[in-house]
Scaffold this motif. Structure first.
Motif, PDB file in Angstrom:
ATOM      1  N   LEU A 147     -20.158 -18.661 -24.277  1.00  0.00           N
ATOM      2  CA  LEU A 147     -19.620 -18.500 -25.634  1.00  0.00           C
ATOM      3  C   LEU A 147     -20.580 -19.053 -26.681  1.00  0.00           C
ATOM      4  O   LEU A 147     -20.717 -18.486 -27.771  1.00  0.00           O
TER       5      LEU A 147
ATOM      6  N   PRO B 299     -12.481 -10.703 -30.159  1.00  0.00           N
ATOM      7  CA  PRO B 299     -12.441 -11.813 -29.188  1.00  0.00           C
ATOM      8  C   PRO B 299     -12.472 -11.340 -27.738  1.00  0.00           C
ATOM      9  O   PRO B 299     -13.061 -12.016 -26.879  1.00  0.00           O
ATOM     10  N   ALA B 300     -11.863 -10.193 -27.461  1.00  0.00           N
ATOM     11  CA  ALA B 300     -11.884  -9.661 -26.097  1.00  0.00           C
ATOM     12  C   ALA B 300     -13.297  -9.277 -25.676  1.00  0.00           C
ATOM     13  O   ALA B 300     -13.687  -9.435 -24.516  1.00  0.00           O
TER      14      ALA B 300
ATOM     15  N   SER C 254     -15.182 -12.387 -24.648  1.00  0.00           N
ATOM     16  CA  SER C 254     -14.736 -13.078 -23.435  1.00  0.00           C
ATOM     17  C   SER C 254     -15.756 -12.944 -22.308  1.00  0.00           C
ATOM     18  O   SER C 254     -16.513 -11.981 -22.241  1.00  0.00           O
TER      19      SER C 254
ATOM     20  N   LEU D 234     -11.605 -19.404 -17.332  1.00  0.00           N
ATOM     21  CA  LEU D 234     -11.526 -18.142 -18.075  1.00  0.00           C
ATOM     22  C   LEU D 234     -10.454 -18.179 -19.158  1.00  0.00           C
ATOM     23  O   LEU D 234     -10.618 -17.574 -20.224  1.00  0.00           O
TER      24      LEU D 234
ATOM     25  N   ASN E 182     -11.945 -20.146 -21.939  1.00  0.00           N
ATOM     26  CA  ASN E 182     -12.946 -19.275 -22.560  1.00  0.00           C
ATOM     27  C   ASN E 182     -12.306 -18.289 -23.534  1.00  0.00           C
ATOM     28  O   ASN E 182     -12.766 -18.131 -24.677  1.00  0.00           O
ATOM     29  N   PHE E 183     -11.229 -17.651 -23.118  1.00  0.00           N
ATOM     30  CA  PHE E 183     -10.588 -16.641 -23.966  1.00  0.00           C
ATOM     31  C   PHE E 183      -9.878 -17.287 -25.162  1.00  0.00           C
ATOM     32  O   PHE E 183      -9.897 -16.740 -26.272  1.00  0.00           O
TER      33      PHE E 183
ATOM     34  N   ALA F 173     -12.444 -18.063 -27.680  1.00  0.00           N
ATOM     35  CA  ALA F 173     -12.879 -16.809 -28.307  1.00  0.00           C
ATOM     36  C   ALA F 173     -11.863 -16.351 -29.352  1.00  0.00           C
ATOM     37  O   ALA F 173     -12.238 -15.905 -30.444  1.00  0.00           O
TER      38      ALA F 173
ATOM     39  N   TYR G 101      -6.457  -7.514 -25.860  1.00  0.00           N
ATOM     40  CA  TYR G 101      -6.020  -8.831 -25.400  1.00  0.00           C
ATOM     41  C   TYR G 101      -5.296  -8.732 -24.055  1.00  0.00           C
ATOM     42  O   TYR G 101      -5.526  -9.546 -23.153  1.00  0.00           O
TER      43      TYR G 101
ATOM     44  N   VAL H 187      -7.850  -8.220 -21.293  1.00  0.00           N
ATOM     45  CA  VAL H 187      -8.555  -9.438 -20.857  1.00  0.00           C
ATOM     46  C   VAL H 187      -7.661 -10.281 -19.950  1.00  0.00           C
ATOM     47  O   VAL H 187      -8.113 -10.781 -18.909  1.00  0.00           O
TER      48      VAL H 187
ATOM     49  N   ILE I 138      -8.552 -11.212 -16.165  1.00  0.00           N
ATOM     50  CA  ILE I 138      -8.682 -12.609 -15.755  1.00  0.00           C
ATOM     51  C   ILE I 138      -7.965 -12.828 -14.425  1.00  0.00           C
ATOM     52  O   ILE I 138      -8.495 -13.465 -13.503  1.00  0.00           O
TER      53      ILE I 138
END
Length: 266
Positions: A30, A51-52, A55, A127, A130-131, A134, A171, A174, A178
């Motif tokens: 990121l 944001p996706a 990721s 993850l 992370n998302f 983001a 979203y 993702v 994940i």
């Protein structure tokens, strides 16, 4: 035995190092993307990445260094994290002593369970963090590396319909991926443990696990087809790839487990 194995791991420097690596790599990824976004600016939503798209699993950072570490080297990470510990247990006689005190089936089942649960938990945690980061930093971004401008044209091309659906619901996509990636890691964690069951030798287990993983990643039915969102491959590629991955993994796990249990019984 489950709690005892966990307590041993928490005192093991290799486990701590590789667990930390799993947590940090997506977050460092990121930072690489944030540097690029700062250079592009945060002034207009159209030029801020969705944001996706930022990721980790979307794999859009410059150089793909994070993906090279965490995905390409996954079997080496899994072995160091937990599953190769049985090699030293065999060498120092701990394995035989443990099997005297515990049911053989329970012992190997616990090993397999932990080889899936431990990396799955760490990957899922990493993850999700992370998302969430983001979403916080790139909130309101709409850029899909230019693909959003071609969305209407892509809708009429059948092979790209899954990509269009993912871009329309980024979203949710993702989140789904994940869980898919986490499950895939859990399964391959058991594969590496089964390999160590069969070959309690560092010089055999590591090359075997790495070769098996790379073959699946680079084959015409690449496992990346169902692990990575926002790519051009549709269900005709994803479903066969998932079947090949699952079937080959289950074969290795089955052979490793039943061979070991039967050998101990005999």
């Amino acid at each position: 035995m489950f709690n005892f194995e966990i307590s041993k791991l928490l005192k093991n420097w290799r486990f701590i190092f590789f667990a930390t690596l799993i947590i940090l790599v997506p977050e460092i990824d990121l930072l690489i993307q944030l540097k690029s976004q700062i250079e592009a600016g945060f002034d207009t939503a159209k030029f801020i990445l969705n944001p996706a798209e930022v990721s980790f699993l979307a794999s859009n950072s410059i150089g793909h260094y994070g993906q090279m570490v965490l995905i390409w080297l996954l079997p080496l990470i899994l072995l160091n994290l937990y599953t190769d510990h049985q090699v030293s247990e065999v060498k120092n006689g701990y394995l035989n002593a443990t099997l005297i005190r515990n049911s053989r089936k329970k012992f190997y089942q616990t090993k397999l369970a932990l080889s899936a649960i431990i990396p799955a938990f760490l990957v899922l945690l990493s993850l999700v963090i992370n998302f969430l980061i983001a979403l916080l930093i790139w909130h309101g971004g709409k850029d899909f590396s230019g693909m959003e401008d071609e969305l209407q044209q892509l809708k009429i091309i059948k092979p790209f319909q899954l990509l269009v659906l993912q871009m329309e619901h980024p979203y949710s996509t993702v989140v789904i991926y994940i869980f898919i990636f986490t499950l895939s890691v859990a399964i391959f964690g058991m594969v590496t443990q089964a390999i160590v069951f069969m070959f309690p030798n560092y010089y055999i287990a590591y090359p075997f696990a790495f070769l098996l993983w790379i073959i699946q990643v680079m084959s015409p039915y690449s496992s990346t087809y169902f692990m990575q969102p926002f790519i051009e491959y549709g269900l005709r590629s994803i479903i066969p790839a998932a079947i090949v991955y699952l079937s080959s993994s289950l074969i290795v796990i089955g052979i490793g487990y039943f061979r070991q249990v039967r050998a101990d019984v005999l």
